[in-house]
Write a protein that holds these residues in place. Structure first.
Motif, PDB file in Angstrom:
ATOM      1  N   SER A 104     -33.834 -40.330  59.691  1.00 24.07           N
ATOM      2  CA  SER A 104     -34.632 -39.199  59.222  1.00 24.07           C
ATOM      3  C   SER A 104     -34.104 -38.760  57.853  1.00 24.07           C
ATOM      4  CB  SER A 104     -34.500 -38.042  60.203  1.00 24.07           C
ATOM      5  OG  SER A 104     -33.203 -37.486  60.094  1.00 24.07           O
ATOM      6  N   GLY A 105     -34.851 -37.873  57.203  1.00 21.77           N
ATOM      7  CA  GLY A 105     -34.433 -37.390  55.883  1.00 21.77           C
ATOM      8  C   GLY A 105     -33.042 -36.779  55.903  1.00 21.77           C
ATOM      9  N   GLY A 106     -32.785 -35.974  56.946  1.00 18.02           N
ATOM     10  CA  GLY A 106     -31.476 -35.328  57.054  1.00 18.02           C
ATOM     11  C   GLY A 106     -30.375 -36.346  57.272  1.00 18.02           C
ATOM     12  N   GLN A 136     -29.601 -38.143  54.079  1.00 18.40           N
ATOM     13  CA  GLN A 136     -28.825 -37.281  53.189  1.00 18.40           C
ATOM     14  C   GLN A 136     -27.361 -37.242  53.627  1.00 18.40           C
ATOM     15  OE1 GLN A 136     -29.270 -36.501  50.140  1.00 18.40           O
ATOM     16  NE2 GLN A 136     -31.085 -35.268  50.460  1.00 18.40           N
ATOM     17  N   THR A 175     -30.263 -30.509  49.907  1.00 15.68           N
ATOM     18  CA  THR A 175     -31.197 -30.100  50.977  1.00 15.68           C
ATOM     19  C   THR A 175     -32.651 -30.147  50.531  1.00 15.68           C
ATOM     20  OG1 THR A 175     -31.082 -27.778  50.357  1.00 15.68           O
ATOM     21  CG2 THR A 175     -29.482 -28.554  51.979  1.00 15.68           C
ATOM     22  N   LEU A 201     -35.742 -31.204  52.888  1.00 20.32           N
ATOM     23  CA  LEU A 201     -35.394 -31.169  54.319  1.00 20.32           C
ATOM     24  C   LEU A 201     -36.045 -29.980  55.000  1.00 20.32           C
ATOM     25  CD1 LEU A 201     -31.589 -32.034  54.375  1.00 20.32           C
ATOM     26  CD2 LEU A 201     -33.562 -33.555  54.434  1.00 20.32           C
ATOM     27  N   ASN A 228     -32.761 -29.199  59.580  1.00 16.44           N
ATOM     28  CA  ASN A 228     -31.876 -30.151  58.931  1.00 16.44           C
ATOM     29  C   ASN A 228     -31.106 -29.510  57.787  1.00 16.44           C
ATOM     30  OD1 ASN A 228     -31.875 -32.827  60.056  1.00 16.44           O
ATOM     31  ND2 ASN A 228     -34.078 -32.847  59.658  1.00 16.44           N
ATOM     32  N   ARG A 229     -31.731 -28.537  57.143  1.00 22.27           N
ATOM     33  CA  ARG A 229     -31.039 -27.845  56.057  1.00 22.27           C
ATOM     34  C   ARG A 229     -29.816 -27.116  56.602  1.00 22.27           C
ATOM     35  NH1 ARG A 229     -34.838 -24.348  52.560  1.00 22.27           N
ATOM     36  NH2 ARG A 229     -35.578 -26.441  52.064  1.00 22.27           N
TER      37      ARG A 229
END
Lengths: 306, 365
Positions: A134-136, A139, A160, A163, A167-168
């Motif tokens: 996933s995006g998080g 990262q 962030t 996100l 997730n942030r």
């Protein structure tokens, strides 16, 4: 607490053609500090960061990280710093573990893989292909790669952005964990609540300049206004500065923001004024002043405005 | 050194896991070769000529003639009896190669030991090759029969001793061309698109921050692509030689040398394109623009000598021409390094020039 200066940035300037991307930027960062560069897109945050990372040669000015002159010997600073770049799409077809092994091979020594995976909460994803993350997770993978050689200083460029709130928050925990480990962290963001939550100190940048520098609370206190009254109304021109306690008035289209150090008195006067002039105050609200207001106050523009 | 091996390994894994790359760089050329080889190659199967047989005579003598022609081989004889019109129609339709008409009185004249009335042979003027072949076969049959009729005794004779000449078919031409094509497209297009995309996605910058040296990165790229391409080339060669029957008359070692040299040339050109183009959207068309003419003009599918003469000097300046040429000469004729000094020199010059330029224009971001 005896603070040791880890990073010293002096009169840093960089221009691209006619565009002055970074203009006479000066600040220091203490060891173990989380230092934020806050500003809208195009404020010069990323360019400043890239010069500090030794990726761009400044036109003018000096940068010292851990005593190394980055502007003279960019390659000497590399063992000291870990970098997470703004865009983090690496190799979709390698697994998390394979990417870690690849990057670990670039350094003479590196942290044990298990420890980094654990720290970044990626242990379960160890054998997954990057494209399935996933995006998080991506990262966190990027930050994990920056951590591999155990650098003293970490650069996180808009970690962030893109996100979702959950997730942030998870990433904030990661940053706070790294701070506990004693890392010096420089991060850029255009979310003021993020800057407030994460940064010990921050520099607000606009059009290549540092327009304010201090702890988040100091910056807000410097406004001499604790509260803001916000409303929308169809009015041509009205002088709100005569209301009691109002220190600054901002008009943005139909929206008016009054900054005040005496919320109750200003509000009482405002309501009375509206009654007298038979004006409807829409979306009336009061709130604490934020870093967004600091930016608005300094530039007359909103942070998120393009 | 650790970094070099890991980068090589990572690149090989990326190849192995990318199905599109595997298809276009390995199976597409293979497929192309097999398809072209089967359709355009003669495959050694001889086309049988169709002969329409019209017989107004219908005597033992005319039957004897028909048998004599049949014995020549090469003809499928279709009997139209005395239906001459129908036979000629079939010839016009292209169903027959020739029509042979035996006039009435043929058998009677021969029985009287007189000169028989001439046979008529109708042929398609448009299809000269079939007609010529038919003439030769018929002449032989008629000649044999004549000799027999006059009790001809051969005084001079010769013995035919077959020696193996280099008889080349289209597949012999095609296989080295496909290997050259594969080396060109896999390296030039592949490396240009990939490096440009890695640069845009800041992968290269990420490497640079981690202290990866340009030479380490490039060396790993070359190693990985070399391993991949040599494997692919050997696969194509094996299919070409053992499945499609292409000849291999030269040294495998020399063939490998030209494959490696070709990879180096096109890899360097790919790096130049990657270095000069700003985005992957930019790199792919540039690589395509450069490879497209080479695709058709480089002597991959058609011999250069069959191209218009004004274009030939240009074609001989292209590296692909020299690569396909060298591969072809080694495989077809079995030439060595000495005979192949020209393509070798040309490829070496191309490599030195493009490698130098690629090192100058390479950038991380």
């Amino acid at each position: 607490m005896c603070a040791e200066v880890m990073i010293r940035v002096n009169n840093l300037s960089k221009s691209y053609g006619d565009l002055q991307a970074v203009d006479q930027v000066t600040f220091n960062v203490q060891a173990g500090e989380v230092f934020g560069l806050l500003g809208p897109n195009g404020a010069g945050k990323t360019t400043t960061l890239e010069m500090m990372e030794g990726l761009r040669q400044p036109d003018e000015g000096e940068i010292y990280i851990g005593g190394q002159a980055v502007h003279k010997h960019p390659e000497r600073v590399r063992p000291l710093i870990g970098v997470q770049l703004q865009s983090t799409s690496l190799f979709d077809l390698l697994t998390v573990e394979e990417i870690f092994k690849l990057f670990a091979s670039f350094y003479a020594s590196s942290l044990p893989l298990e420890a980094v995976l654990e720290r970044m909460n990626l242990t379960e994803k160890r054998t997954s292909l990057v494209k399935t993350l996933s995006g998080g997770q991506k990262q966190r993978l990027a930050i994990g790669l920056a951590l591999l050689h155990d650098p003293a200083v970490l650069f996180l460029d808009e970690p962030t952005t893109g996100l979702d709130p959950l997730n942030r928050r998870a990433l904030w925990d990661v940053v706070n964990g790294l701070k506990k480990d004693g890392k010096t962290i420089i991060l850029t963001t255009h979310y003021m609540e993020e800057a407030h939550a994460l940064c010990d100190r921050l520099a607000i940048m606009d059009q290549g300049r540092v327009i304010a520098l201090g702890t988040p609370d100091e910056l807000i206190a410097s406004l001499h206004m604790e509260s803001a009254i916000q409303f929308t109304a169809r009015i041509n021109k009205a002088d709100f500065s005569t209301l009691r306690g109002v220190t600054k008035v901002l008009h943005q289209g139909d929206q008016v923001t009054l900054y005040t150090s005496k919320l109750q008195e200003s509000l009482t006067d405002l309501i009375r004024w509206a009654d007298t002039h038979q004006i409807n105050l829409l979306q009336l609200q009061t709130r604490q002043a934020t870093l967004e207001d600091v930016f608005l106050h300094l530039t007359g523009r909103s942070l998120t405005e393009e | 050194m650790k970094g070099y091996w890991q980068l090589t390994l990572a690149q090989l894994k990326l190849f192995a896991r990318n199905k599109t790359v595997i298809f276009w760089t390995t199976f597409f050329p293979l497929l192309l070769m097999v398809v072209l080889g089967y359709f355009l190659g003669d495959g050694g199967s001889q086309v049988k000529l169709q002969l329409g047989w019209v017989d107004y005579d219908r005597t033992p003598a005319s039957l004897e003639l028909k048998e004599a022609i049949g014995l020549q081989g090469g003809f499928n004889i279709e009997d139209f009896e005395d239906n001459e019109g129908q036979a000629k129609e079939a010839l016009k339709e292209g169903e027959l190669s020739v029509v042979l008409v035996v006039p009435q009185g043929y058998g009677a004249a021969l029985a009287e030991e007189e000169v028989a009335p001439p046979l008529s042979l109708f042929y398609d003027e448009v299809d000269q090759s079939e007609a010529q072949l038919s003439f030769a076969l018929l002449e032989k049959a008629v000649d044999d029969l004549n000799k027999q009729l006059v009790h001809f005794e051969e005084r001079i004779s010769y013995e035919k001793i077959g020696i193996k000449a280099t008889h080349l078919t289209y597949i012999d031409f095609l296989v080295p061309g496909i290997v050259a094509l594969m080396i060109m497209s896999s390296n030039m297009n592949g490396v240009a698109a990939q490096i440009a995309s890695w640069r845009e996605r800041q992968v290269l910058r990420r490497f640079k921050i981690s202290g990866v040296k340009a030479r380490t990165f490039i060396a790993a790229q070359i190693t990985a692509r070399m391993l991949l391409n040599i494997t692919q080339s050997i696969l194509v060669l094996f299919v070409g030689i053992y499945l499609l029957g292409a000849q291999m008359n030269g040294s495998w070692l020399l063939l490998l040398f030209y494959i490696v040299l070709g990879i180096l040339v096109f890899l360097s050109i790919g790096f130049i394109i990657a270095g000069l183009s700003k985005t992957p959207e930019h790199a792919a068309p540039v690589a395509g623009f450069i490879s497209f003419p080479m695709f058709f003009l480089g002597g991959i599918f058609f011999p250069i000598s069959e191209m218009p003469s004004f274009i030939q000097p240009l074609v001989y300046a292209l590296p692909i021409s020299h690569l396909s040429d060298a591969l072809r000469q080694v495989m077809n004729i079995g030439y060595g390094l000495v005979e192949l000094w020209l393509p070798t020199l040309a490829l070496l010059l191309w490599f030195i020039a493009s490698f130098t330029i690629s090192a100058l224009v390479f950038k991380w971001e």
